[in-house]
Scaffold this active site. Structure first.
Site, PDB file in Angstrom:
ATOM      1  N   LYS A 178       0.826  -1.217   0.000  1.00 22.47           N
ATOM      2  CA  LYS A 178       0.000   0.000   0.000  1.00 22.47           C
ATOM      3  C   LYS A 178       0.859   1.265   0.000  1.00 22.47           C
ATOM      4  CE  LYS A 178      -1.789   1.625   4.027  1.00 22.47           C
ATOM      5  NZ  LYS A 178      -1.496   3.048   4.287  1.00 22.47           N
ATOM      6  N   ASN A 179       1.819   1.321   0.922  1.00 20.62           N
ATOM      7  CA  ASN A 179       2.577   2.569   1.077  1.00 20.62           C
ATOM      8  C   ASN A 179       3.502   2.842  -0.106  1.00 20.62           C
ATOM      9  OD1 ASN A 179       1.233   3.008   3.420  1.00 20.62           O
ATOM     10  ND2 ASN A 179       2.919   2.428   4.779  1.00 20.62           N
ATOM     11  N   CYS A 211      -4.847   8.171   9.354  1.00 24.83           N
ATOM     12  CA  CYS A 211      -5.164   7.555  10.636  1.00 24.83           C
ATOM     13  C   CYS A 211      -5.016   8.556  11.782  1.00 24.83           C
ATOM     14  CB  CYS A 211      -4.196   6.413  10.894  1.00 24.83           C
ATOM     15  SG  CYS A 211      -4.710   4.872  10.157  1.00 24.83           S
ATOM     16  N   ARG A 258       1.061  14.171  13.481  1.00 22.91           N
ATOM     17  CA  ARG A 258       1.534  13.977  12.111  1.00 22.91           C
ATOM     18  C   ARG A 258       1.699  15.295  11.350  1.00 22.91           C
ATOM     19  NH1 ARG A 258      -1.002   8.431   9.809  1.00 22.91           N
ATOM     20  NH2 ARG A 258       0.999   8.353   8.773  1.00 22.91           N
ATOM     21  N   ASP A 310       3.925   0.051  12.251  1.00 27.09           N
ATOM     22  CA  ASP A 310       2.700  -0.528  11.677  1.00 27.09           C
ATOM     23  C   ASP A 310       2.466  -1.970  12.135  1.00 27.09           C
ATOM     24  OD1 ASP A 310       2.181   1.825  10.406  1.00 27.09           O
ATOM     25  OD2 ASP A 310       2.766   1.167   8.406  1.00 27.09           O
ATOM     26  N   ARG A 316      -9.152   0.500   4.242  1.00 27.49           N
ATOM     27  CA  ARG A 316      -8.124   1.410   3.734  1.00 27.49           C
ATOM     28  C   ARG A 316      -6.859   0.657   3.358  1.00 27.49           C
ATOM     29  NH1 ARG A 316      -6.122   5.143   7.721  1.00 27.49           N
ATOM     30  NH2 ARG A 316      -4.677   5.351   6.018  1.00 27.49           N
TER      31      ARG A 316
END
Ligand code: UD1
Length: 469
Positions: free
Chosen positions: A51-52, A145, A150, A337, A429
């Site tokens: 995903k990232n 999230c 952040r 994660d 997601r």
């Protein structure tokens, strides 16, 4: 008190979404995931693309005015949202299964839409390519999230070092490059913290800048290296990606590319934990074991065996679970994660474990939910002290962020009875077809529409769409 349930179709929601269908966002989705625990898993899992990586590479495709074809793109709500953002910027996208074609020839809009960017932090990363291509970018401050403040100060300071004027007005970051050619200039940048996103933003911006850019204390995550390899395949000159010093020599333009995204190391880690927590033996491919060194080392410490069968295949062999301590760190340290999934595993391990979260300041919200399932976890600052318990019990729980959702799914697999997980949009997601993959391993689960409170405690067997193991 229990709930009446409506059975939804068998396939997970994210698979029915199209990349450009703005009406399809499952924002107010009221479905819940029911999982029957004490599962015994068996079989093989095909791991999806990262995903990232995919999100950063989609942003990177803005750098090139020609065709980009991406392979191994996971089917996720976050990917769909990123597609919608690119679309709003004038980019053409077409997806066909795991293939995504992107053409940013007519990149015209320099303002990314607030409604979409606010839902996806990675979308902020378009600021680098937009500035590099157009000399101007307006991007709302990002969402994503709820795992901490952040901020984006490292992105902004790096772009300023490269000659951009940046100011924040009404929640929108305005950036532009003055001068005749509106080109960013190479610079020597030191990041106070090896931020993944800031490294990616600045590396992309530097590919088309005039001169050489050095990023020191850069993030070393495999997804950063993947983005660099994608840019190199388009003709960028980048050295050192995957180490803490990245050097980019700017080129005037980039060209067409066909590129395959690396396997998702967090999805891989999540399935390894699924094997360990259920005392099951399963295999996973295609994976890159080198991307999981810290995760595999911790699994071995906890008592599971992880065997590399072929270069890209891992087998998890269960063992007696023991406590261990974990501290999250930038790569190659233990990934933040994987913190929540490992917390689920340690709730079932013998002894006391201490988990220290150092990357995000607010990433322990799953503790309360795991405790609802019978776990014994106390939080002190950024430490969670996990005392292993012999048994978890199924309960109604609420997913609070993406990886917290994964932790609840993992705990549910091991728990006695049924767990009902609410707020599934977090899970959608970031995990490609998680339900289908678990079902294939023999887990009994179903996604149902939550309709009303009711008296019964169990869904009649006849209404369960998923086959029982
Ligand atoms: C990326 C990943 C996310 C992962 C995280 C850390 C994507 C889309 N997401 O997020 O899954 O958990 O890396 O591995 O790739 N920070 C600042 N200023 C900045 C930028 C970051 O202070 O300008 C801080 C953050 O608040 C956080 C820490 O740095 O405390 C790490 O953040 P960062 O590495 O930037 O994570 P993301 O790129 O957002």
């Amino acid at each position: 008190m229990q709930r009446i349930s409506l059975i939804l179709e068998d396939k997970p929601i994210n698979h029915s979404l199209s990349l450009t269908d703005t009406n399809a966002l499952p924002g107010e989705d009221k479905s819940v995931l029911q999982i029957w625990g004490r599962a015994s898993l068996k079989g093989h899992v095909k791991i999806s693309g990262a995903k990232n990586s995919a999100l950063a590479i989609m942003a990177g495709a803005l750098l090139c005015p020609e065709d980009c074809r991406l392979h191994n793109v996971p089917s996720l709500v976050d990917i769909m949202r990123m597609g919608q953002i690119l679309s709003a910027l004038g980019v053409k996208l077409e997806n066909n299964g795991e293939i995504l074609d992107i053409n940013a020839r007519h990149l015209g809009q320099s303002q990314a839409p607030y409604e979409l960017v606010s839902q996806l932090r990675a979308s902020f990363f378009v600021i680098g390519p937009l500035l590099a291509r157009l000399g101007v970018a307006r991007v709302p401050l990002p969402g994503g999230c709820a795992i901490g403040a952040r901020p984006v100060d490292l992105h902004v300071r790096g772009l300023q070092a490269m000659g951009a004027e940046v100011h924040i007005d009404h929640g929108i970051v305005h950036a532009y490059v003055s001068g005749n050619n509106r080109k960013l200039k190479g610079a020597k940048i030191y990041l106070d913290y090896p931020s993944v996103g800031a490294t990616e933003t600045l590396m992309m911006a530097a590919t088309l800048a005039e001169g050489e850019t050095t990023i020191e204390n850069a993030a070393q995550e495999p997804e950063v290296a993947d983005l660099a390899n994608f840019c190199i395949a388009m003709g960028a000159k980048i050295r050192g990606a995957g180490t803490n010093t990245i050097i980019v020599s700017g080129v005037p333009n980039l060209h067409s590319v066909e590129y395959s995204i690396i396997p998702d190391r967090i999805e891989t880690g999540t399935f390894l934990v699924a094997g360990a927590i259920t005392h099951s033996e399963i295999t996973l491919s295609s994976v890159v074991p080198d991307h999981l060194t810290a995760v595999i080392a911790k699994l071995r410490e906890i008592g599971a065996k992880v065997i590399a069968e072929e270069p890209n295949c891992l087998r998890i062999v269960p063992g007696r679970l023991r406590a261990t301590d974990i501290e999250t760190l930038p790569y190659p340290g233990f990934p933040t994660d994987m913190q929540a999934p490992f917390m689920a595993l340690l709730t079932k391990s013998e002894g006391d474990s201490v988990i220290t979260e150092t990357v995000f300041e607010n990433r322990l919200s799953h503790v309360a939910e795991l405790n609802r399932m019978g776990a014994d976890i106390r939080v002190k600052g950024n430490h969670a002290i996990v005392r292993g318990v012999p048994l978890l019990s199924g309960a109604p729980v609420v997913a609070t962020d993406l990886r917290a959702s994964a932790a609840l799914v993992l705990a549910a697999l091991a728990a006695e009875g049924k767990t009902t997980i609410q707020r599934l949009h977090h899970l959608d997601r970031g995990y490609d077809n998680l339900e289908g993959k678990l079902r294939q391993l023999g887990v009994r689960l179903q996604r149902v529409q939550e309709e009303a409170e009711e008296e019964e405690t169990s869904v009649p067997e006849s209404k369960v769409t998923a086959p029982s193991p």
